[in-house]
Design an enzyme around this catalytic site. Structure first.
Site, PDB file in Angstrom:
ATOM      1  CG  HIS A   1      -8.675  14.642 -63.272  1.00 52.38           C
ATOM      2  ND1 HIS A   1      -8.210  14.090 -62.099  1.00 52.38           N
ATOM      3  CD2 HIS A   1      -9.392  13.650 -63.884  1.00 52.38           C
ATOM      4  CE1 HIS A   1      -8.634  12.837 -62.005  1.00 52.38           C
ATOM      5  NE2 HIS A   1      -9.341  12.553 -63.072  1.00 52.38           N
TER       6      HIS A   1
ATOM      7  CD  GLN B   1      -7.264  10.334 -66.529  1.00 51.39           C
ATOM      8  OE1 GLN B   1      -8.027   9.909 -65.671  1.00 51.39           O
ATOM      9  NE2 GLN B   1      -6.693   9.527 -67.421  1.00 51.39           N
TER      10      GLN B   1
ATOM     11  CB  CYS C   1      -9.765  11.042 -68.496  1.00 53.38           C
ATOM     12  SG  CYS C   1     -11.351  11.915 -68.539  1.00 53.38           S
TER      13      CYS C   1
ATOM     14  CG  ASP D   1     -13.518  14.901 -69.786  1.00 58.12           C
ATOM     15  OD1 ASP D   1     -14.014  13.784 -69.503  1.00 58.12           O
ATOM     16  OD2 ASP D   1     -13.370  15.810 -68.935  1.00 58.12           O
TER      17      ASP D   1
ATOM     18  NE  ARG E   1     -12.578  12.498 -58.466  1.00 60.18           N
ATOM     19  CZ  ARG E   1     -12.713  11.750 -59.565  1.00 60.18           C
ATOM     20  NH1 ARG E   1     -13.861  11.188 -59.854  1.00 60.18           N
ATOM     21  NH2 ARG E   1     -11.695  11.572 -60.380  1.00 60.18           N
TER      22      ARG E   1
ATOM     23  NE  ARG F   1      -5.987   8.456 -62.618  1.00 62.50           N
ATOM     24  CZ  ARG F   1      -7.200   8.852 -62.191  1.00 62.50           C
ATOM     25  NH1 ARG F   1      -8.221   8.803 -63.033  1.00 62.50           N
ATOM     26  NH2 ARG F   1      -7.379   9.340 -60.977  1.00 62.50           N
TER      27      ARG F   1
HETATM   28  N1  NVA Z   1     -14.408  16.418 -66.615  1.00 63.06           N
HETATM   29  C1  NVA Z   1     -14.865  15.223 -65.933  1.00 63.06           C
HETATM   30  C2  NVA Z   1     -13.710  14.308 -65.665  1.00 63.06           C
HETATM   31  C3  NVA Z   1     -14.124  12.990 -65.049  1.00 63.06           C
HETATM   32  C4  NVA Z   1     -12.949  12.116 -64.753  1.00 63.06           C
HETATM   33  C5  NVA Z   1     -15.573  15.612 -64.646  1.00 63.06           C
HETATM   34  O1  NVA Z   1     -15.098  16.504 -63.941  1.00 63.06           O
HETATM   35  O2  NVA Z   1     -16.618  15.037 -64.361  1.00 63.06           O
HETATM   36  N1   CP Z   2     -10.847   9.396 -65.000  1.00 69.21           N
HETATM   37  C1   CP Z   2     -11.313   9.428 -63.729  1.00 69.21           C
HETATM   38  O1   CP Z   2     -10.859  10.215 -62.887  1.00 69.21           O
HETATM   39  O2   CP Z   2     -12.245   8.486 -63.440  1.00 69.21           O
HETATM   40  P1   CP Z   2     -13.140   8.396 -62.139  1.00 69.21           P
HETATM   41  O3   CP Z   2     -14.064   9.568 -62.130  1.00 69.21           O
HETATM   42  O4   CP Z   2     -13.857   7.090 -62.286  1.00 69.21           O
HETATM   43  O5   CP Z   2     -12.248   8.400 -60.927  1.00 69.21           O
END
Ligand code: NVA
Ligand code: CP
Length: 308
Positions: free
Chosen positions: A129, A132, A263, A223, A102, A291
């Site tokens: 992502h 997800q 998500c 989101d 990540r 997930r």
């Molecule tokens: N768009 C959000 C998704 C979190 C799961 C982010 O990147 O923070």
């Molecule tokens: N939806 C998602 O990826 O959640 P987290 O940021 O908690 O991993």
């Protein structure tokens, strides 16, 4: 050997195969059957951003498959102190069987993957992502709403939107995106999706009017308005996204049986109202649970493609 960096690199059949594996694995787990399909294997998980779901699901999933997961935050490993990505990739992939990352720039995981001897999984970048979306599509299949879906994504043109674009373009469903002006999806990614849609029959549209996008939609999703890394823009974004909250009146414009997906984490009173989230909490928290199952399916699938 295959990596899982974006859904673009996968065929429709492969995506459905992963989902089928996940559904099978979920059934087994609910029946108390644990198959140690990744026995003695280690998953390295590199986190340069926060996470609840991604960390817990990968770590738990790997354990349930008979393997072990290592949580590596950039505060703990030398990557965060400037050790080159390519060196980190060569070292970690010489010891571990799979790597989940990540991070911020999507190019970082591309570089990592190009030096890795083992499959690399995208656990979220600024651009995509995809894990997800495996869980989201699995949820759509489980609830019987995947066939003929009309998905309305209301909000920021971000990593989630780009992943919805890839999924729709691959699987051939209708996706309508509504963002405020200036927050549209990345133009290059949209072009790639539209090109793929020519083959799959997907109908993809983008507008600045949420009500147009949501009219008759069978699935409404959104989101956060400020993704990880955009914390400084939060106040200005809250202003720019006024009128984009998925609330009861927005859901009333959608199909009468429309489902809501998110998500998570959700910011009630911003991208979604408390009322909509709670009314649809059963599906949303199933989506979150999926997930675990979807990523177990993915890891088993990637392991099968690996030559040793
Ligand atoms: N768009 C959000 C998704 C979190 C799961 C982010 O990147 O923070
Ligand atoms: N939806 C998602 O990826 O959640 P987290 O940021 O908690 O991993």
């Amino acid at each position: 050997m295959r990596h899982f960096l974006t859904l673009r690199d996968f065929t429709k059949e492969e995506i459905l195969e992963i989902i089928d594996t996940a559904i099978e694995i979920k059934k087994d787990l609910k029946a108390g059957i644990y198959k140690e399909q990744l026995k003695n294997q280690t998953l390295a998980m590199i986190f340069e951003k926060s996470s609840t779901r991604t960390r817990v699901s990968f770590e738990t999933g790997m354990f349930q498959l008979g393997g072990h997961a290592l949580f590596l935050s950039n505060r703990d490993i030398h990557l965060g102190r400037g050790e080159p990505v390519k060196d980190t990739a060569r070292v970690i992939s010489s010891m571990c069987d799979m790597v989940m990352i990540r991070t911020f720039e999507h190019s970082m995981i591309e570089e990592f993957a190009s030096y890795s001897r083992v499959p690399v999984i995208n656990g979220l970048t600024d651009s995509f992502h995809p894990v997800q979306l495996l869980a989201d599509y699995m949820t759509m299949v489980e609830y019987g709403v995947a066939d003929g879906a009309i998905v309305a994504y209301i909000g920021d043109g971000n990593n989630m939107t780009h992943s919805w674009l890839m999924l729709a373009a691959k699987l051939g469903f209708e996706l309508r995106i509504a963002t405020p002006k200036g927050y549209e999806v990345n133009r290059k990614i949209l072009e790639v999706a539209l090109k793929m849609a020519e083959e799959s029959g997907a109908v993809i549209t983008q507008t600045n009017d949420p009500k147009t996008a949501v009219r008759g939609a069978t699935i409404v999703t959104t989101d956060t308005w400020a993704s990880m890394g955009q914390e400084d823009e939060k106040e200005e974004r809250i202003k720019a996204f006024s009128g984009y909250m998925v609330d009861d009146s927005m859901m009333d414009t959608a199909h009468s049986d429309a489902r809501f997906l998110h998500c998570l984490p959700a910011y009630r009173g911003q991208e979604v109202s408390e009322s909509v989230l709670e009314k649809h909490s059963e599906i949303v928290f199933n989506e979150a649970e999926n997930r675990l199952h979807a990523q177990k399916g993915l890891m088993v699938w990637l392991d099968k493609k690996r030559e040793r």
